[in-house]
Design an enzyme around this catalytic site. Structure first.
Site, PDB file in Angstrom:
ATOM      1  N   LEU A  90      12.470 -16.939 -68.385  1.00 54.18           N
ATOM      2  CA  LEU A  90      11.299 -16.320 -69.003  1.00 54.18           C
ATOM      3  C   LEU A  90      10.017 -17.100 -68.741  1.00 54.18           C
ATOM      4  O   LEU A  90       8.930 -16.529 -68.757  1.00 54.18           O
ATOM      5  CB  LEU A  90      11.504 -16.157 -70.510  1.00 54.18           C
ATOM      6  CG  LEU A  90      12.496 -15.080 -70.921  1.00 54.18           C
ATOM      7  CD1 LEU A  90      12.706 -15.090 -72.425  1.00 54.18           C
ATOM      8  CD2 LEU A  90      12.028 -13.703 -70.456  1.00 54.18           C
TER       9      LEU A  90
ATOM     10  N   HIS B  45      20.619 -10.866 -75.390  1.00 59.94           N
ATOM     11  CA  HIS B  45      19.597 -11.774 -74.863  1.00 59.94           C
ATOM     12  C   HIS B  45      19.551 -11.704 -73.337  1.00 59.94           C
ATOM     13  O   HIS B  45      18.471 -11.784 -72.734  1.00 59.94           O
ATOM     14  CB  HIS B  45      19.876 -13.208 -75.341  1.00 59.94           C
ATOM     15  CG  HIS B  45      18.854 -14.198 -74.899  1.00 59.94           C
ATOM     16  ND1 HIS B  45      17.547 -14.161 -75.337  1.00 59.94           N
ATOM     17  CD2 HIS B  45      18.938 -15.256 -74.057  1.00 59.94           C
ATOM     18  CE1 HIS B  45      16.872 -15.150 -74.790  1.00 59.94           C
ATOM     19  NE2 HIS B  45      17.703 -15.835 -74.001  1.00 59.94           N
TER      20      HIS B  45
ATOM     21  N   CYS C 156      18.583 -18.423 -62.757  1.00 60.64           N
ATOM     22  CA  CYS C 156      19.866 -17.740 -62.874  1.00 60.64           C
ATOM     23  C   CYS C 156      20.104 -17.353 -64.328  1.00 60.64           C
ATOM     24  O   CYS C 156      19.954 -18.182 -65.230  1.00 60.64           O
ATOM     25  CB  CYS C 156      20.985 -18.652 -62.381  1.00 60.64           C
ATOM     26  SG  CYS C 156      22.618 -17.900 -62.513  1.00 60.64           S
TER      27      CYS C 156
ATOM     28  N   TYR D 211      18.354 -24.385 -65.468  1.00 64.11           N
ATOM     29  CA  TYR D 211      19.259 -24.158 -66.592  1.00 64.11           C
ATOM     30  C   TYR D 211      20.714 -24.349 -66.153  1.00 64.11           C
ATOM     31  O   TYR D 211      21.500 -24.988 -66.841  1.00 64.11           O
ATOM     32  CB  TYR D 211      19.022 -22.761 -67.165  1.00 64.11           C
ATOM     33  CG  TYR D 211      19.696 -22.510 -68.486  1.00 64.11           C
ATOM     34  CD1 TYR D 211      19.107 -22.935 -69.670  1.00 64.11           C
ATOM     35  CD2 TYR D 211      20.898 -21.833 -68.545  1.00 64.11           C
ATOM     36  CE1 TYR D 211      19.717 -22.704 -70.893  1.00 64.11           C
ATOM     37  CE2 TYR D 211      21.522 -21.603 -69.763  1.00 64.11           C
ATOM     38  CZ  TYR D 211      20.928 -22.032 -70.935  1.00 64.11           C
ATOM     39  OH  TYR D 211      21.535 -21.810 -72.137  1.00 64.11           O
TER      40      TYR D 211
ATOM     41  N   ASN E 157      11.271 -13.311 -55.245  1.00 59.66           N
ATOM     42  CA  ASN E 157      11.999 -13.416 -56.512  1.00 59.66           C
ATOM     43  C   ASN E 157      13.497 -13.581 -56.289  1.00 59.66           C
ATOM     44  O   ASN E 157      14.154 -12.693 -55.759  1.00 59.66           O
ATOM     45  CB  ASN E 157      11.747 -12.172 -57.367  1.00 59.66           C
ATOM     46  CG  ASN E 157      12.402 -12.242 -58.723  1.00 59.66           C
ATOM     47  OD1 ASN E 157      13.006 -13.241 -59.095  1.00 59.66           O
ATOM     48  ND2 ASN E 157      12.277 -11.165 -59.476  1.00 59.66           N
TER      49      ASN E 157
END
Length: 183
Positions: free
Chosen positions: A60, A91, A83, A28, A115
């Site tokens: 997600l 959100h 990130c 992203y 993670n």
């Protein structure tokens, strides 16, 4: 300031058999993701492991991809990279909490997951954490996965004498001396 804080780093995990990891990354914020992947790859290769990379749209989707890979493939462990930068809405909280919780639940099922889904207030924090020459959170997540794989291999040997043992003709069931159960 967390960047100046000193902490203990465990020695690199060692293996007598090769390890194969899946790096699941959300690009992203592509530059941040690329830095984390570079750190993770360097750590995996330094431990003598191999890896594949799977990209997903957002944080997600990372746990879903890990769960799918666990069911459908043959990886020893997983590295979750993404990130989430705080925005103007709630959100951020949903993405941070739900992705983290899902990763934790997969780990509690026995998956070896490192993670590094960064949850930060601003881009600068993300850049520092992702940079392999600075906080190297991608490398740290790979190291965590490798350490969990080492533990799983240490503890995952065959078990004997534990659990249910099926009855045989030689074993008498509670009841009469002929092995016929009584009420």
């Amino acid at each position: 300031m967390a960047g100046a804080e000193q902490h203990y780093i465990m020695p690199r995990a060692e293996f007598d058999r090769p390890v194969k990891l899946l790096i699941v990354v959300s690009p992203y914020y592509k530059d941040i993701a690329d830095n984390m992947v570079a750190g993770a790859v360097a750590e995996i290769e330094a431990a003598g492991g191999t890896y594949e990379i799977a990209q997903v749209p957002g944080a997600l989707e990372i746990p879903t991809a890990v769960g799918m890979a666990e069911r459908l493939s043959n990886f020893d462990g997983y590295v979750a990279l993404g990130c989430v930068i705080r925005g103007e809405t709630t959100h951020y909280d949903t993405v941070c909490n739900d992705s983290s919780r899902a990763i934790q639940l997969l780990g509690l099922q026995g998956l070896c997951i490192g993670n590094a889904i960064l949850t930060v207030e601003n881009r600068k924090q993300a850049e520092v954490r992702a940079d392999p020459a600075d906080q190297n959170k991608g490398g740290g997540a790979a190291a965590a996965a490798l350490h969990l794989i080492a533990l799983a291999r240490k503890w995952g040997g065959p078990r004997q004498g534990v659990g249910f043992v099926p009855a045989t003709d030689e074993i008498q069931i509670a009841g009469d001396n002929k092995g016929t159960p009584t009420a």
